[in-house]
Design a protein around this motif. Structure first.
Motif, PDB file in Angstrom:
ATOM      1  N   LYS A  52     -94.566  -3.025 -73.929  1.00 29.44           N
ATOM      2  CA  LYS A  52     -95.511  -3.285 -72.566  1.00 29.44           C
ATOM      3  C   LYS A  52     -96.521  -2.055 -72.428  1.00 29.44           C
ATOM      4  CE  LYS A  52     -95.141  -5.348 -68.141  1.00 29.44           C
ATOM      5  NZ  LYS A  52     -94.102  -5.900 -67.173  1.00 29.44           N
ATOM      6  N   PRO A  53     -96.280  -0.853 -72.456  1.00 26.58           N
ATOM      7  CA  PRO A  53     -97.147   0.374 -72.448  1.00 26.58           C
ATOM      8  C   PRO A  53     -98.270   0.097 -73.288  1.00 26.58           C
ATOM      9  CG  PRO A  53     -94.952   1.110 -72.154  1.00 26.58           C
ATOM     10  CD  PRO A  53     -94.651  -0.148 -72.742  1.00 26.58           C
ATOM     11  N   LEU A  54     -98.402  -0.506 -74.219  1.00 32.60           N
ATOM     12  CA  LEU A  54     -99.685  -0.677 -75.212  1.00 32.60           C
ATOM     13  C   LEU A  54    -100.535  -1.680 -74.526  1.00 32.60           C
ATOM     14  CD1 LEU A  54     -97.870  -0.859 -78.692  1.00 32.60           C
ATOM     15  CD2 LEU A  54     -98.826   1.028 -77.411  1.00 32.60           C
ATOM     16  N   ASP A  85     -85.436 -18.809 -78.776  1.00 31.54           N
ATOM     17  CA  ASP A  85     -86.553 -19.096 -77.816  1.00 31.54           C
ATOM     18  C   ASP A  85     -86.258 -19.828 -76.581  1.00 31.54           C
ATOM     19  OD1 ASP A  85     -89.051 -19.374 -77.260  1.00 31.54           O
ATOM     20  OD2 ASP A  85     -89.786 -20.242 -79.328  1.00 31.54           O
ATOM     21  N   GLY A  86     -86.717 -19.205 -75.524  1.00 30.77           N
ATOM     22  CA  GLY A  86     -86.655 -20.166 -74.316  1.00 30.77           C
ATOM     23  C   GLY A  86     -86.584 -19.126 -73.069  1.00 30.77           C
ATOM     24  N   ALA A  87     -87.103 -19.827 -71.952  1.00 31.13           N
ATOM     25  CA  ALA A  87     -86.846 -18.845 -70.773  1.00 31.13           C
ATOM     26  C   ALA A  87     -85.735 -18.979 -69.884  1.00 31.13           C
ATOM     27  CB  ALA A  87     -88.163 -19.424 -69.992  1.00 31.13           C
ATOM     28  N   ALA A 125     -82.444  -8.569 -69.057  1.00 32.42           N
ATOM     29  CA  ALA A 125     -83.418  -7.289 -69.353  1.00 32.42           C
ATOM     30  C   ALA A 125     -84.811  -8.000 -69.298  1.00 32.42           C
ATOM     31  CB  ALA A 125     -83.034  -6.772 -70.759  1.00 32.42           C
ATOM     32  N   VAL A 126     -85.186  -8.739 -68.273  1.00 33.87           N
ATOM     33  CA  VAL A 126     -86.376  -9.691 -68.272  1.00 33.87           C
ATOM     34  C   VAL A 126     -87.482  -8.857 -67.670  1.00 33.87           C
ATOM     35  CG1 VAL A 126     -85.111 -11.716 -68.105  1.00 33.87           C
ATOM     36  CG2 VAL A 126     -85.424 -10.702 -65.976  1.00 33.87           C
ATOM     37  N   GLY A 127     -87.392  -7.567 -67.385  1.00 36.83           N
ATOM     38  CA  GLY A 127     -88.536  -6.700 -67.048  1.00 36.83           C
ATOM     39  C   GLY A 127     -89.086  -7.100 -65.491  1.00 36.83           C
ATOM     40  N   SER A 128     -90.352  -7.338 -65.477  1.00 33.91           N
ATOM     41  CA  SER A 128     -90.986  -7.338 -64.116  1.00 33.91           C
ATOM     42  C   SER A 128     -92.307  -7.893 -64.264  1.00 33.91           C
ATOM     43  CB  SER A 128     -91.078  -5.830 -63.300  1.00 33.91           C
ATOM     44  OG  SER A 128     -91.944  -5.160 -64.161  1.00 33.91           O
ATOM     45  N   ALA A 340     -90.628   2.620 -69.149  1.00 36.33           N
ATOM     46  CA  ALA A 340     -90.085   2.449 -70.571  1.00 36.33           C
ATOM     47  C   ALA A 340     -88.947   3.166 -70.581  1.00 36.33           C
ATOM     48  CB  ALA A 340     -91.239   2.630 -71.306  1.00 36.33           C
ATOM     49  N   GLN A 341     -89.231   4.665 -70.422  1.00 30.76           N
ATOM     50  CA  GLN A 341     -87.980   5.683 -70.676  1.00 30.76           C
ATOM     51  C   GLN A 341     -86.777   5.313 -69.924  1.00 30.76           C
ATOM     52  OE1 GLN A 341     -88.416   9.298 -68.878  1.00 30.76           O
ATOM     53  NE2 GLN A 341     -90.167   9.233 -68.133  1.00 30.76           N
ATOM     54  N   ALA A 342     -86.850   4.629 -68.717  1.00 36.73           N
ATOM     55  CA  ALA A 342     -85.512   4.284 -67.916  1.00 36.73           C
ATOM     56  C   ALA A 342     -85.009   3.103 -68.603  1.00 36.73           C
ATOM     57  CB  ALA A 342     -86.041   3.933 -66.516  1.00 36.73           C
TER      58      ALA A 342
HETATM   59  C1  FAD Z   1    -100.130  -1.299 -69.006  1.00 36.29           C
HETATM   60  C2  FAD Z   1     -98.674  -0.633 -68.929  1.00 36.29           C
HETATM   61  C3  FAD Z   1     -98.697   0.433 -69.198  1.00 36.29           C
HETATM   62  C4  FAD Z   1     -97.423   1.257 -69.023  1.00 36.29           C
HETATM   63  N1  FAD Z   1     -97.305   2.553 -69.623  1.00 36.29           N
HETATM   64  C5  FAD Z   1     -96.122   3.129 -69.164  1.00 36.29           C
HETATM   65  C6  FAD Z   1     -95.892   4.294 -69.794  1.00 36.29           C
HETATM   66  O1  FAD Z   1     -96.923   4.892 -70.284  1.00 36.29           O
HETATM   67  N2  FAD Z   1     -94.594   4.865 -69.765  1.00 36.29           N
HETATM   68  C7  FAD Z   1     -93.540   4.152 -69.197  1.00 36.29           C
HETATM   69  O2  FAD Z   1     -92.619   4.814 -69.117  1.00 36.29           O
HETATM   70  N3  FAD Z   1     -93.538   3.071 -68.880  1.00 36.29           N
HETATM   71  C8  FAD Z   1     -94.972   2.197 -68.854  1.00 36.29           C
HETATM   72  N4  FAD Z   1     -94.876   1.063 -68.610  1.00 36.29           N
HETATM   73  C9  FAD Z   1     -93.848   0.369 -67.691  1.00 36.29           C
HETATM   74  C10 FAD Z   1     -93.148  -0.299 -68.927  1.00 36.29           C
HETATM   75  O3  FAD Z   1     -93.765  -0.947 -69.798  1.00 36.29           O
HETATM   76  C11 FAD Z   1     -91.877  -1.001 -68.492  1.00 36.29           C
HETATM   77  O4  FAD Z   1     -91.302  -0.198 -67.296  1.00 36.29           O
HETATM   78  C12 FAD Z   1     -90.962  -1.386 -69.465  1.00 36.29           C
HETATM   79  O5  FAD Z   1     -91.493  -2.099 -70.642  1.00 36.29           O
HETATM   80  C13 FAD Z   1     -89.716  -2.176 -68.971  1.00 36.29           C
HETATM   81  O6  FAD Z   1     -88.715  -2.625 -69.956  1.00 36.29           O
HETATM   82  P1  FAD Z   1     -87.861  -3.829 -69.615  1.00 36.29           P
HETATM   83  O7  FAD Z   1     -87.019  -3.881 -70.850  1.00 36.29           O
HETATM   84  O8  FAD Z   1     -87.192  -3.802 -68.545  1.00 36.29           O
HETATM   85  O9  FAD Z   1     -88.853  -5.065 -69.728  1.00 36.29           O
HETATM   86  P2  FAD Z   1     -90.048  -5.491 -70.655  1.00 36.29           P
HETATM   87  O10 FAD Z   1     -90.493  -4.497 -71.487  1.00 36.29           O
HETATM   88  O11 FAD Z   1     -91.518  -5.972 -69.870  1.00 36.29           O
HETATM   89  O12 FAD Z   1     -89.510  -6.857 -71.599  1.00 36.29           O
HETATM   90  C14 FAD Z   1     -89.063  -8.065 -70.580  1.00 36.29           C
HETATM   91  C15 FAD Z   1     -88.885  -9.235 -71.732  1.00 36.29           C
HETATM   92  O13 FAD Z   1     -88.132 -10.169 -71.059  1.00 36.29           O
HETATM   93  C16 FAD Z   1     -88.763 -11.358 -71.492  1.00 36.29           C
HETATM   94  N5  FAD Z   1     -88.631 -12.520 -70.610  1.00 36.29           N
HETATM   95  C17 FAD Z   1     -89.111 -12.220 -69.020  1.00 36.29           C
HETATM   96  N6  FAD Z   1     -88.899 -13.358 -68.533  1.00 36.29           N
HETATM   97  C18 FAD Z   1     -88.005 -13.948 -69.275  1.00 36.29           C
HETATM   98  C19 FAD Z   1     -87.354 -15.347 -69.175  1.00 36.29           C
HETATM   99  N7  FAD Z   1     -87.243 -16.058 -67.724  1.00 36.29           N
HETATM  100  N8  FAD Z   1     -86.500 -15.644 -70.115  1.00 36.29           N
HETATM  101  C20 FAD Z   1     -86.376 -15.095 -71.171  1.00 36.29           C
HETATM  102  N9  FAD Z   1     -87.216 -13.913 -71.505  1.00 36.29           N
HETATM  103  C21 FAD Z   1     -87.889 -13.405 -70.392  1.00 36.29           C
HETATM  104  C22 FAD Z   1     -90.187 -11.052 -71.854  1.00 36.29           C
HETATM  105  O14 FAD Z   1     -90.882 -12.011 -72.581  1.00 36.29           O
HETATM  106  C23 FAD Z   1     -90.069  -9.628 -72.503  1.00 36.29           C
HETATM  107  O15 FAD Z   1     -89.807  -9.621 -73.835  1.00 36.29           O
HETATM  108  C24 FAD Z   1     -96.259   0.425 -68.650  1.00 36.29           C
HETATM  109  C25 FAD Z   1     -96.403  -0.863 -67.950  1.00 36.29           C
HETATM  110  C26 FAD Z   1     -97.854  -1.433 -68.240  1.00 36.29           C
HETATM  111  C27 FAD Z   1     -97.850  -3.013 -68.173  1.00 36.29           C
END
Ligand code: FAD
Length: 443
Positions: A52-54, A85-87, A125-128, A340-342
């Motif tokens: 995501k940070p890219l 594959d699926g949400a 681990a579905v992110g934000s 991302a680091q967290a």
């Molecule tokens: C433009 C940008 C720049 C950033 N730069 C930085 C940075 O420089 N340094 C830093 O530390 N952080 C940065 N961040 C924040 C960082 O990207 C996030 O904190 C990190 O990616 C979180 O990781 P995660 O595994 O929780 O979620 P994500 O990496 O977002 O992954 C979540 C995954 O869950 C999947 N998903 C979501 N909903 C569902 C569902 N219902 N069912 C199945 N799958 C699902 C998604 O497809 C995805 O693959 C940045 C974010 C953005 C948007």
């Protein structure tokens, strides 16, 4: 828990979300747990992963996501897990099953109906997603940078607007033709995107838009707080502001956005900021479907509450990591930031604690090691602060050293998901691509 269950079935570990945290976790689980006893399953709503940070680079066109994305099926084959594959839609905790939404074809016809996947242990681990705080007009008119699709959509709109401007300049004087971008949110995402846009605009002239240059780009960065980059020391935020302003970005601080419309942004002070493209990057929250999912405890921002071991507060067999987890370790009430680091560090702790659960050993507490924050202003500069033993506290850094540390975060991710050999090879390939490939992705 025994490695194989009493009924002879394999122990099934389901990880939902293959992002910064989830993909690192399944690679570890698949790479270390014996396949004859464990079934590791990754569920993600997309077929590929892009770090995501890219995404701001993908949005500006300076990075071709096709080159950096990882296909889950190939990755799963290499690391010994299965990919679905699926949400995720809901969790049935009584049956220990996750419910995955139907998979639809491009024309809307059903490929696979709603289905259930059993788990013994589940990691969410579905992110934000972007948090628009209910601001009127944002959903309808602003883009976000939550997914690759969002970044691609932004790039297409930007290119089309640049084309319009270029056309107007060749056909008539085009004196008042501009590509106007308003970015709401002066955190790392907004700042990085603003700088990246100028970097891309300077290159557009070499790729067919001969009359377009960065002077035709008008970027406004709008921040409600007193300064941009609140996570960085004031001195670095000031340096970043100066750098952005030198590029031509209008940086507005202390400016609250009250609504968005088709032609721009309205501020509380009554200003209308005209814009062709608007991006909302003013904070994140958990996706709406997470609110109270499976009866688990969630915050007002839809994040799953977890304890020190990263197990959710109401179910020790369900973990949450990364942006979708809310964990507040200290007395001061500061939660672990959505970074991302967290996510990377939580994946490591979740892996150890899953193994400990399986082996009936004590679980360990998650300790967040803040390594600092770095913000890349495209090729112009990188600013940030490093923390930790290496520098003996917090140290402000800028320029080449900061750039080196910034890129190392992505390298660590590549190594975590591919192993040392392939990870380092991909770093090398990235360098080669920078030389042999076009500087911009224009389609
Ligand atoms: C433009 C940008 C720049 C950033 N730069 C930085 C940075 O420089 N340094 C830093 O530390 N952080 C940065 N961040 C924040 C960082 O990207 C996030 O904190 C990190 O990616 C979180 O990781 P995660 O595994 O929780 O979620 P994500 O990496 O977002 O992954 C979540 C995954 O869950 C999947 N998903 C979501 N909903 C569902 C569902 N219902 N069912 C199945 N799958 C699902 C998604 O497809 C995805 O693959 C940045 C974010 C953005 C948007």
């Amino acid at each position: 828990m025994p490695r194989r269950r009493k009924d002879g079935r394999k122990t099934q570990i389901v990880v939902v979300g293959g992002g910064a945290g989830g993909l690192e976790l399944v690679a570890k689980l698949g790479g270390h747990l014996p396949r004859e006893d464990f079934d590791i399953i990754l569920v993600d709503r997309n077929a590929t992963h892009i770090w995501k940070p890219l995404l701001h680079e993908v949005a500006a066109g300076s990075l071709d996501a096709n080159l950096d994305e990882v296909g889950y099926r190939g990755h799963a084959f290499r690391w010994g897990y299965r990919y679905f594959d699926g949400a995720l839609e809901s969790i049935d905790r009584d049956a220990q099953e996750v419910v995955v939404a139907p998979i639809l074809d491009d024309d809307g016809s059903e490929v696979i109906g709603r289905h259930r996947i059993r788990y013994d242990f589940l990691v969410l681990a579905v992110g934000s997603v972007s948090n628009d705080f209910g601001t009127p007009g944002v959903k309808a008119h602003c883009l976000s940078l939550d997914t690759r699709a969002d970044a691609d959509r932004f790039r297409r709109r930007l290119l089309n607007q640049c084309l319009r401007v270029s056309r107007s300049m060749t056909q008539n004087s085009g004196a008042d033709a501009y590509a106007r971008v308003a970015i709401v949110g002066g955190g790392a995402t907004g700042v990085e995107l603003a700088a990246e846009l100028y970097s891309a605009a300077t290159a557009l002239g070499f790729y067919g838009l001969e009359v377009f240059d960065e002077k035709r780009l008008q970027v406004t960065l709008i921040e409600a707080g007193p300064r941009i980059l609140p996570a960085l020391p004031e001195k670095l935020a000031a340096a970043a502001t100066a750098e952005l302003e030198a590029l031509g970005v209008r940086v507005l601080t202390g400016t609250q956005v009250i609504s968005a419309s088709a032609d721009g942004i309205e501020t509380k002070s009554g200003e209308h900021i005209p814009a062709d493209i608007m991006v909302w990057a003013a904070g994140v929250k958990g996706a709406d479907f997470l609110s109270g999912i499976g009866g688990l405890e969630t915050t007002r921002n839809n994040q799953l509450l977890v304890g020190p071991t990263l197990q959710t507060t109401r179910d020790p067999n369900i973990f949450a990591i990364g942006d979708c987890a809310s964990y507040t370790p200290g007395e001061d009430g500061t939660p672990i930031p959505p970074r991302a680091q967290a996510a990377h560090q939580m994946a490591a702790t979740a892996y150890q604690n899953l193994r400990a659960l399986i082996d009936n050993k004590p679980l360990r507490d998650f300790v967040y090691q803040d390594k600092g924050s770095l913000v890349s202003l495209a090729r112009y500069t990188t600013v940030g602060s490093l923390m930790g033993n290496l520098v003996g506290g917090r140290m402000a850094i800028e320029g080449r050293l900061a750039r080196l540390v910034y890129t190392s975060l992505y390298r660590m991710h590549l190594i975590a998901i591919h192993g040392w050999l392939k990870g380092l090879s991909l770093v090398l390939v990235g360098h080669v691509n920078q030389v042999v490939r076009p500087k911009l992705k224009l389609h």
